[in-house]
Design an enzyme around this catalytic site. Sequence first.
Site, PDB file in Angstrom:
ATOM      1  N   LYS A 280       0.841  -1.203   0.000  1.00 37.63           N
ATOM      2  CA  LYS A 280       0.000   0.000   0.000  1.00 37.63           C
ATOM      3  C   LYS A 280       0.879   1.258   0.000  1.00 37.63           C
ATOM      4  CE  LYS A 280      -4.074  -1.697   2.511  1.00 37.63           C
ATOM      5  NZ  LYS A 280      -5.041  -1.501   1.414  1.00 37.63           N
ATOM      6  N   ASP A 350      -2.927  -7.506  -1.809  1.00 38.21           N
ATOM      7  CA  ASP A 350      -3.652  -6.580  -0.938  1.00 38.21           C
ATOM      8  C   ASP A 350      -5.142  -6.946  -0.837  1.00 38.21           C
ATOM      9  OD1 ASP A 350      -4.011  -4.477   0.767  1.00 38.21           O
ATOM     10  OD2 ASP A 350      -3.939  -2.923  -0.785  1.00 38.21           O
ATOM     11  N   ARG A 354     -10.503 -11.299   1.760  1.00 37.10           N
ATOM     12  CA  ARG A 354     -11.363 -12.340   1.185  1.00 37.10           C
ATOM     13  C   ARG A 354     -10.700 -13.705   1.235  1.00 37.10           C
ATOM     14  NH1 ARG A 354     -11.686  -9.101  -4.370  1.00 37.10           N
ATOM     15  NH2 ARG A 354     -11.337  -7.453  -2.841  1.00 37.10           N
TER      16      ARG A 354
HETATM   17  N1  BES Z   1      -8.241  -3.563   4.129  1.00 39.20           N
HETATM   18  C1  BES Z   1      -8.368  -3.158   2.780  1.00 39.20           C
HETATM   19  C2  BES Z   1      -9.645  -2.363   2.493  1.00 39.20           C
HETATM   20  C3  BES Z   1      -9.753  -1.046   3.209  1.00 39.20           C
HETATM   21  C4  BES Z   1      -9.317   0.120   2.601  1.00 39.20           C
HETATM   22  C5  BES Z   1     -10.325  -0.974   4.444  1.00 39.20           C
HETATM   23  C6  BES Z   1      -9.425   1.323   3.238  1.00 39.20           C
HETATM   24  C7  BES Z   1     -10.456   0.252   5.092  1.00 39.20           C
HETATM   25  C8  BES Z   1     -10.000   1.399   4.485  1.00 39.20           C
HETATM   26  C9  BES Z   1      -8.377  -4.392   1.885  1.00 39.20           C
HETATM   27  O1  BES Z   1      -7.622  -5.447   2.319  1.00 39.20           O
HETATM   28  C10 BES Z   1      -7.814  -3.970   0.565  1.00 39.20           C
HETATM   29  O2  BES Z   1      -6.667  -3.596   0.543  1.00 39.20           O
HETATM   30  N2  BES Z   1      -8.626  -4.033  -0.486  1.00 39.20           N
HETATM   31  C11 BES Z   1      -8.200  -3.670  -1.776  1.00 39.20           C
HETATM   32  C12 BES Z   1      -8.699  -4.708  -2.739  1.00 39.20           C
HETATM   33  C13 BES Z   1      -8.170  -4.560  -4.133  1.00 39.20           C
HETATM   34  C14 BES Z   1      -6.699  -4.832  -4.159  1.00 39.20           C
HETATM   35  C15 BES Z   1      -8.921  -5.516  -5.023  1.00 39.20           C
HETATM   36  C16 BES Z   1      -8.783  -2.308  -2.102  1.00 39.20           C
HETATM   37  O3  BES Z   1      -9.913  -2.042  -1.712  1.00 39.20           O
HETATM   38  O4  BES Z   1      -8.073  -1.495  -2.692  1.00 39.20           O
HETATM   39 ZN    ZN Z   2      -7.337  -5.586   4.327  1.00 34.07          ZN
HETATM   40 MN    MN Z   3      -5.615  -5.291   1.770  1.00 30.61          MN
END
Ligand code: BES
Ligand code: ZN
Ligand code: MN
Length: 500
Positions: A280, A350, A354
């Site tokens: 990230k 990331d 899931r």
């Molecule tokens: N934990 C994150 C989602 C998240 C983002 C929660 C901001 C709270 C605040 C999750 O694991 C993630 O990183 N999701 C990605 C998925 C993508 C790579 C398909 C996302 O939402 O960018």
């Molecule tokens: Zn996450």
């Molecule tokens: Mn993530």
Amino acid sequence: MKFFVKKGATLERKTACLVLGVFEGKLKEEFLMQVDRQADGAYLQAIQSKEFSGSKGQTLLLHGGAQMVAERILLVGLGKESALTLTALRQISSDVVKFLTEKQQGSFLLALSQLSFKKSGFEERVQAIAEGVLLADYRYDLYQPKNQPGRPIQLEKVTLLIDAKMDTAKAKAAVSAAEAICSGVCFARDLVNAPGNLKSPEYLAMQAVSMAEQTGIKAQLLDQRELERQGFGATLGVAQGSERPPYLIVLEYSGGHADAKPIALVGKGVVFDAGGISLKPAEKMDEMKMDMGGAAAVLGAMRAAAEMKLPINLVAVVPAVENMPSGTAIRPGDILTSLSGKTIEVLNTDAEGRLILADALTYVGRYQPRVVVDLATLTGACIIALGHQAAAVLGNHDRLIRQLLKAGERSGERLWQLPLWEEYGALIKSDFADVKNTGGRPAGAITAAAFLQEFAAKYTWAHLDIAGMAWEERGQAGRPKGGTGFGVRALIEYLRAEAK
Ligand code: BES
Ligand code: ZN
Ligand code: MN
């Protein structure tokens, strides 16, 4: 903080502060004229000068005239009587706490008499008021000195004053319910606020176990060896980039008949989400200590349910892992074999939530649950869709979704349904495995749920994406900056309705 419920005449009690609600458009009620006399005319003056109109959340602090029995009277606007929802009551009561504790007042007497309660709704209103108080009195100050000068103080004592027609036992029961629910919310907030260095998967597991011991819940931990033995390939894949080993936390609360099928709660417990090799950006990465907000909500709801002794059977399953980049981390393109036997192509490390939920949703099937609800800070896309006003709800059963929507509305934790049409499933089909863990940018919150659905097909299931709701960025009355504990109240509202 301690609550008391007392009966008596409002304007005759000695207290540091008497709090009275005033409806917009009902400014000249007889008891308010009495207040005015006690305040030597200061009330009517404030109305004439338009300083006070009774609009929602507005405050007017009156200091003692010669005849005032209380040391001071705080009038708080309730808005229009017809528009007084439970959410408004909860918010106003948080506003009162913020106002008074900023003024270093730690005790007050809150009069309910002027709220002309209809026959029904007394208990839920008292509960909402007590919740507003408890939620506003929360802070996370483990790493700072308590009671710093100038900061709001913590409450000592709040007395709810009811009038002769009201039922003391019902008021007390409502306060107890609020106390149990808010102990769950505050437990969840503490867990979310705990910094990542403290909050290893093991720490989360230990917190769950000690909570369970204190509340009479049965707890079981599956450690890494056990997860390996049973084939939790997706969970282990996420965990393998971290030095800190994963745990699967399993709690069982038996408040119902021995043979009644349980309701299962599943919570995403990523104690820190750096993104893994799909790292990230640095900005706001600190907030990713909240990526166990789903786990916190589930553990908080278990605690509240046990404290309330809900007549229902519950199972909670929480996979606890850390998502880190390292030489041992999974790579984009890796293929994992999940507990279900389905293979998963990891296109983005990331999208880890899931993966661990896939195994947890499979595992919970062993309990033959009549309903499964999972909560997860799953996608940034959910925040794009709904912002910070509601969590998304999706699932494979319309009635369950309707029940959850209703519980969300009543508890003040809003949910909003997103569609989960079959066609979305096409977006997560993989060329090399059964499914892939991302569906691209379009409908990101939905394709994440479509992925989960692959592992939840055998039972009635709903998924709450709480990504936009688990963390409060600004800080408001009743919602201090940091973890919100979102989900506990909605879950308990749903479970109480189910237990009936
Ligand atoms: N934990 C994150 C989602 C998240 C983002 C929660 C901001 C709270 C605040 C999750 O694991 C993630 O990183 N999701 C990605 C998925 C993508 C790579 C398909 C996302 O939402 O960018
Ligand atoms: Zn996450
Ligand atoms: Mn993530």
